[in-house]
Design an enzyme around this catalytic site. Structure first.
Site, PDB file in Angstrom:
ATOM      1  N   SER A 190      -3.267   6.967   3.622  1.00 30.66           N
ATOM      2  CA  SER A 190      -2.727   8.314   3.734  1.00 30.66           C
ATOM      3  C   SER A 190      -3.808   9.277   3.254  1.00 30.66           C
ATOM      4  O   SER A 190      -3.990   9.476   2.058  1.00 30.66           O
ATOM      5  CB  SER A 190      -1.468   8.442   2.862  1.00 30.66           C
ATOM      6  OG  SER A 190      -0.990   9.765   2.873  1.00 30.66           O
TER       7      SER A 190
ATOM      8  N   HIS B 104       2.766   3.222   3.892  1.00 32.45           N
ATOM      9  CA  HIS B 104       2.419   2.061   3.073  1.00 32.45           C
ATOM     10  C   HIS B 104       3.334   0.866   3.304  1.00 32.45           C
ATOM     11  O   HIS B 104       3.162  -0.174   2.674  1.00 32.45           O
ATOM     12  CB  HIS B 104       2.437   2.442   1.584  1.00 32.45           C
ATOM     13  CG  HIS B 104       1.291   3.290   1.175  1.00 32.45           C
ATOM     14  ND1 HIS B 104       1.112   3.745  -0.120  1.00 32.45           N
ATOM     15  CD2 HIS B 104       0.244   3.786   1.878  1.00 32.45           C
ATOM     16  CE1 HIS B 104       0.016   4.481  -0.190  1.00 32.45           C
ATOM     17  NE2 HIS B 104      -0.520   4.516   1.014  1.00 32.45           N
TER      18      HIS B 104
ATOM     19  N   GLN C 197       6.643   7.905   0.775  1.00 31.20           N
ATOM     20  CA  GLN C 197       5.623   6.864   0.616  1.00 31.20           C
ATOM     21  C   GLN C 197       5.731   6.078  -0.691  1.00 31.20           C
ATOM     22  O   GLN C 197       5.550   4.868  -0.704  1.00 31.20           O
ATOM     23  CB  GLN C 197       4.239   7.506   0.705  1.00 31.20           C
ATOM     24  CG  GLN C 197       3.077   6.524   0.713  1.00 31.20           C
ATOM     25  CD  GLN C 197       1.811   7.195   1.163  1.00 31.20           C
ATOM     26  OE1 GLN C 197       1.588   7.390   2.344  1.00 31.20           O
ATOM     27  NE2 GLN C 197       0.973   7.583   0.224  1.00 31.20           N
ATOM     28  N   GLU C 198       5.977   6.775  -1.805  1.00 27.06           N
ATOM     29  CA  GLU C 198       5.981   6.083  -3.091  1.00 27.06           C
ATOM     30  C   GLU C 198       7.112   6.565  -3.993  1.00 27.06           C
ATOM     31  O   GLU C 198       7.306   7.772  -4.172  1.00 27.06           O
ATOM     32  CB  GLU C 198       4.663   6.305  -3.840  1.00 27.06           C
ATOM     33  CG  GLU C 198       3.435   5.728  -3.182  1.00 27.06           C
ATOM     34  CD  GLU C 198       2.183   6.016  -3.997  1.00 27.06           C
ATOM     35  OE1 GLU C 198       2.189   5.739  -5.214  1.00 27.06           O
ATOM     36  OE2 GLU C 198       1.208   6.526  -3.434  1.00 27.06           O
TER      37      GLU C 198
ATOM     38  N   GLU D 133       0.589  -1.262  -1.960  1.00 27.03           N
ATOM     39  CA  GLU D 133       0.272  -1.038  -3.367  1.00 27.03           C
ATOM     40  C   GLU D 133       1.113  -1.890  -4.303  1.00 27.03           C
ATOM     41  O   GLU D 133       1.129  -1.673  -5.507  1.00 27.03           O
ATOM     42  CB  GLU D 133       0.413   0.447  -3.704  1.00 27.03           C
ATOM     43  CG  GLU D 133      -0.599   1.296  -2.941  1.00 27.03           C
ATOM     44  CD  GLU D 133      -0.488   2.776  -3.255  1.00 27.03           C
ATOM     45  OE1 GLU D 133       0.359   3.157  -4.088  1.00 27.03           O
ATOM     46  OE2 GLU D 133      -1.252   3.557  -2.670  1.00 27.03           O
TER      47      GLU D 133
ATOM     48  N   ASP E 179       6.090  10.341  -4.613  1.00 26.43           N
ATOM     49  CA  ASP E 179       5.011  10.798  -3.726  1.00 26.43           C
ATOM     50  C   ASP E 179       5.505  10.650  -2.296  1.00 26.43           C
ATOM     51  O   ASP E 179       5.283   9.624  -1.653  1.00 26.43           O
ATOM     52  CB  ASP E 179       3.734   9.984  -3.942  1.00 26.43           C
ATOM     53  CG  ASP E 179       2.640  10.337  -2.922  1.00 26.43           C
ATOM     54  OD1 ASP E 179       2.781  11.371  -2.225  1.00 26.43           O
ATOM     55  OD2 ASP E 179       1.647   9.585  -2.821  1.00 26.43           O
TER      56      ASP E 179
ATOM     57  N   GLU F 192       4.719  14.528  -6.009  1.00 30.09           N
ATOM     58  CA  GLU F 192       3.386  14.709  -5.418  1.00 30.09           C
ATOM     59  C   GLU F 192       3.515  14.851  -3.898  1.00 30.09           C
ATOM     60  O   GLU F 192       4.244  14.075  -3.270  1.00 30.09           O
ATOM     61  CB  GLU F 192       2.513  13.494  -5.754  1.00 30.09           C
ATOM     62  CG  GLU F 192       1.173  13.426  -5.054  1.00 30.09           C
ATOM     63  CD  GLU F 192       0.563  12.037  -5.137  1.00 30.09           C
ATOM     64  OE1 GLU F 192      -0.186  11.662  -4.211  1.00 30.09           O
ATOM     65  OE2 GLU F 192       0.846  11.316  -6.114  1.00 30.09           O
TER      66      GLU F 192
ATOM     67  N   ASP G  75      -2.091  16.571  -3.627  1.00 29.59           N
ATOM     68  CA  ASP G  75      -3.101  15.565  -3.280  1.00 29.59           C
ATOM     69  C   ASP G  75      -3.812  15.972  -1.999  1.00 29.59           C
ATOM     70  O   ASP G  75      -4.922  16.507  -2.027  1.00 29.59           O
ATOM     71  CB  ASP G  75      -2.446  14.197  -3.141  1.00 29.59           C
ATOM     72  CG  ASP G  75      -3.411  13.106  -2.666  1.00 29.59           C
ATOM     73  OD1 ASP G  75      -4.636  13.329  -2.729  1.00 29.59           O
ATOM     74  OD2 ASP G  75      -2.944  12.026  -2.230  1.00 29.59           O
TER      75      ASP G  75
ATOM     76  N   LYS H  16      -9.002  11.819  -6.969  1.00 28.14           N
ATOM     77  CA  LYS H  16      -9.504  10.582  -6.374  1.00 28.14           C
ATOM     78  C   LYS H  16     -11.010  10.699  -6.177  1.00 28.14           C
ATOM     79  O   LYS H  16     -11.483  11.599  -5.476  1.00 28.14           O
ATOM     80  CB  LYS H  16      -8.834  10.331  -5.021  1.00 28.14           C
ATOM     81  CG  LYS H  16      -7.326  10.101  -5.095  1.00 28.14           C
ATOM     82  CD  LYS H  16      -6.731  10.033  -3.697  1.00 28.14           C
ATOM     83  CE  LYS H  16      -5.244   9.731  -3.726  1.00 28.14           C
ATOM     84  NZ  LYS H  16      -4.626   9.808  -2.374  1.00 28.14           N
TER      85      LYS H  16
ATOM     86  N   HIS I 217      -5.866   5.756  -7.817  1.00 32.37           N
ATOM     87  CA  HIS I 217      -6.426   4.720  -6.949  1.00 32.37           C
ATOM     88  C   HIS I 217      -6.260   5.124  -5.491  1.00 32.37           C
ATOM     89  O   HIS I 217      -5.814   6.222  -5.171  1.00 32.37           O
ATOM     90  CB  HIS I 217      -5.711   3.391  -7.208  1.00 32.37           C
ATOM     91  CG  HIS I 217      -4.256   3.436  -6.819  1.00 32.37           C
ATOM     92  ND1 HIS I 217      -3.499   2.315  -6.603  1.00 32.37           N
ATOM     93  CD2 HIS I 217      -3.404   4.487  -6.594  1.00 32.37           C
ATOM     94  CE1 HIS I 217      -2.265   2.647  -6.273  1.00 32.37           C
ATOM     95  NE2 HIS I 217      -2.189   3.964  -6.255  1.00 32.37           N
ATOM     96  N   ARG I 218      -6.564   4.184  -4.575  1.00 28.50           N
ATOM     97  CA  ARG I 218      -6.234   4.323  -3.159  1.00 28.50           C
ATOM     98  C   ARG I 218      -5.430   3.098  -2.733  1.00 28.50           C
ATOM     99  O   ARG I 218      -5.415   2.071  -3.420  1.00 28.50           O
ATOM    100  CB  ARG I 218      -7.495   4.432  -2.288  1.00 28.50           C
ATOM    101  CG  ARG I 218      -8.423   5.591  -2.597  1.00 28.50           C
ATOM    102  CD  ARG I 218      -7.734   6.951  -2.636  1.00 28.50           C
ATOM    103  NE  ARG I 218      -7.142   7.393  -1.388  1.00 28.50           N
ATOM    104  CZ  ARG I 218      -7.684   8.304  -0.578  1.00 28.50           C
ATOM    105  NH1 ARG I 218      -8.857   8.852  -0.871  1.00 28.50           N
ATOM    106  NH2 ARG I 218      -7.049   8.697   0.514  1.00 28.50           N
ATOM    107  N   SER I 219      -4.795   3.199  -1.579  1.00 24.60           N
ATOM    108  CA  SER I 219      -3.963   2.075  -1.125  1.00 24.60           C
ATOM    109  C   SER I 219      -4.791   0.845  -0.781  1.00 24.60           C
ATOM    110  O   SER I 219      -4.339  -0.292  -0.927  1.00 24.60           O
ATOM    111  CB  SER I 219      -3.107   2.488   0.075  1.00 24.60           C
ATOM    112  OG  SER I 219      -3.906   3.037   1.100  1.00 24.60           O
TER     113      SER I 219
ATOM    114  N   LYS J  24      -2.355   6.739 -11.659  1.00 27.08           N
ATOM    115  CA  LYS J  24      -1.675   6.043 -10.570  1.00 27.08           C
ATOM    116  C   LYS J  24      -2.567   4.895 -10.142  1.00 27.08           C
ATOM    117  O   LYS J  24      -3.691   5.121  -9.698  1.00 27.08           O
ATOM    118  CB  LYS J  24      -1.482   6.976  -9.363  1.00 27.08           C
ATOM    119  CG  LYS J  24      -0.266   7.846  -9.395  1.00 27.08           C
ATOM    120  CD  LYS J  24      -0.154   8.651  -8.099  1.00 27.08           C
ATOM    121  CE  LYS J  24       0.161   7.773  -6.904  1.00 27.08           C
ATOM    122  NZ  LYS J  24       0.377   8.568  -5.662  1.00 27.08           N
TER     123      LYS J  24
END
Length: 432
Positions: A44, A157, A165-166, A207, A244, A288, A315, A340, A368-370, A391
């Protein structure tokens, strides 16, 4: 100060946690010290973030190879850095920026520049005999971050029925990082048991969060609330919820289309109303990317409505870029920023983004990233920057737990000098 100079810079094409190619950069100093850094990759991504250079050769990895970026490291970057002192991070990163010469690192590739930048920082820290978090820490930071732990995945994800997403948990009521990790682990396992009992899948997304086909986006909040209580914790006091939605992923033609869950199309105002209702029902302390990266007017109204109650994190709208963060500060678009390293492409530029957040009195979350690797640079960086939030995914994939385990090491090393406190204390009835 270290007097040794950079002797060599190499790059290797490796695999990330999704099985896609990424870069590992190795830096050697004249005194024999070596260091390396591996580069994460996002699924993403913001439209304005620095470019991750891929080969486009469909005969290798479906075009996702990074041999061009590796060649850029060895043929273009290395000659410019050999003989330079690695402790001069700002100078090193300035060379990388000038060598690239584009606003989004599209010439060398942000994966090339950030890999080199991180490896140089690690080599310099080793050279001066300091842990990375001490070396990068600007004000003697010893603050351990509260984890935003991903426990349910949706959106890009996971292949399921959840638009957002999260869904994350934050153990702000824990007395230290070690106990915070225990709070989240126990809640995570309680959630697994609840999902199984309800007949849902406990397969995980990119993740490490569970990715069940729930009946609605809101049911995700309901089962997490149930899991917090089942684990023996008080929602909002011991463990809170963070979201998120990654709303850019379901924003189309000026509306938010919640088609994965079948909940229809909504305007910016209607999305904010939805979040407002959730905030009243659940111990949500942070959202987020609740709106799309291009919805600046929507974000302004969104933060005006919700920003006194919860943390509003940007983000995709900022992509760790001071130009966009400055605009957000002027327009009061959010009250916090996701940070990031690979979104902007160098350690120095990332730190500059954090300094801008501090100056504005905004929160910032190191992320982090996925698509991740076993590299733990992020854990040290989070402690060094002192923002109190990180995160880095869930608990059941080793590229995520590597960061958590490194944070456990740092806390043990710091001993009584370590600080753990909830940066979101008092938000949405959080009494932790």
């Amino acid at each position: 100060m270290i007097n040794q100079k950079i002797a060599a810079v190499h790059a290797l094409e490796i695999l990330d946690s999704r099985g896609n190619p990424t870069l590992r950069v190795m830096v050697a100093l004249e005194n024999g010290i070596t260091a390396q850094a591996s580069v994460p990759s996002g699924a993403s991504t913001g439209e304005n973030e620095a470019l991750e250079l891929r080969d486009g050769d469909l005969t290798r990895f479906g075009g996702k190879g990074v041999l061009k970026a590796a060649r850029n490291v060895e043929q273009l970057i290395a000659p410019a850095l050999i003989g330079k002192n690695p402790v001069n991070q700002a100078e090193i990163d300035s060379i990388l920026i000038e060598l690239d010469g584009t606003p989004n690192k599209s010439s060398l590739g942000a994966n090339a520049t950030v890999g080199v930048s991180m490896a140089v920082a690690r080599a310099a820290a080793t050279g001066v005999g300091l842990p990375l978090y001490c070396y990068l820490g600007e004000t003697g930071m010893v603050k351990m971050p509260v984890p935003m732990m991903n426990v349910l995945n949706g959106g890009k994800h996971a292949d399921n029925s959840i638009d957002f997403q999260e869904f994350m948990i934050m153990p702000g009521g824990a007395p230290n990082f070690r106990e915070a990790l225990r709070f989240t682990a126990e809640t995570f396992h309680a959630l697994k048991g609840i999902l199984k009992k309800k007949g849902y899948s406990t397969n995980v997304g990119d993740e490490g969060g569970f990715a069940p086909d729930l009946k609605s986006n809101e049911e995700a909040c309901e089962v997490i609330l149930e899991a917090i209580q089942a684990a023996g914790y008080e929602p909002g006091k011991d463990v809170s919820i963070a979201l998120d939605p990654a709303a850019s992923s379901f924003f189309d033609s000026g509306v938010y289309d919640l088609k994965k869950s079948g909940q229809g199309k909504k305007t910016s105002a209607e999305m904010t109303d939805l979040y407002s209702r959730w905030i009243e029902k659940y111990p949500i302390v942070s959202i987020e990317d609740g709106l799309a990266e291009t919805d600046w007017e929507g974000f302004k109204a969104h933060t005006a409505a919700l920003g006194a109650k919860i943390q509003i994190v940007g983000d995709d709208i900022y992509v760790t870029n001071t130009r966009f963060i400055d605009r957000g500060i002027q327009e009061k678009s959010t009250n916090a920023v996701l940070i990031k390293l690979n979104q902007i492409g160098t350690v120095t530029e990332t730190i500059e983004a954090i300094r801008l957040c501090r100056k504005a009195g905004w929160g910032y979350v190191i992320s982090h990233r996925s698509g991740e690797t076993e590299d733990t640079f992020l854990a040290d960086f989070a402690v060094a920057m002192g923002g109190g939030q990180i995160k880095t995914g869930s608990l059941c994939r080793s590229e995520r737990t590597a960061k958590y385990n490194r944070l456990l090491e740092i806390e043990a090393e710091l001993g009584r000098a370590s600080v753990f406190e909830n940066p979101l204390r008092g938000l949405n009835n959080s009494s932790a």
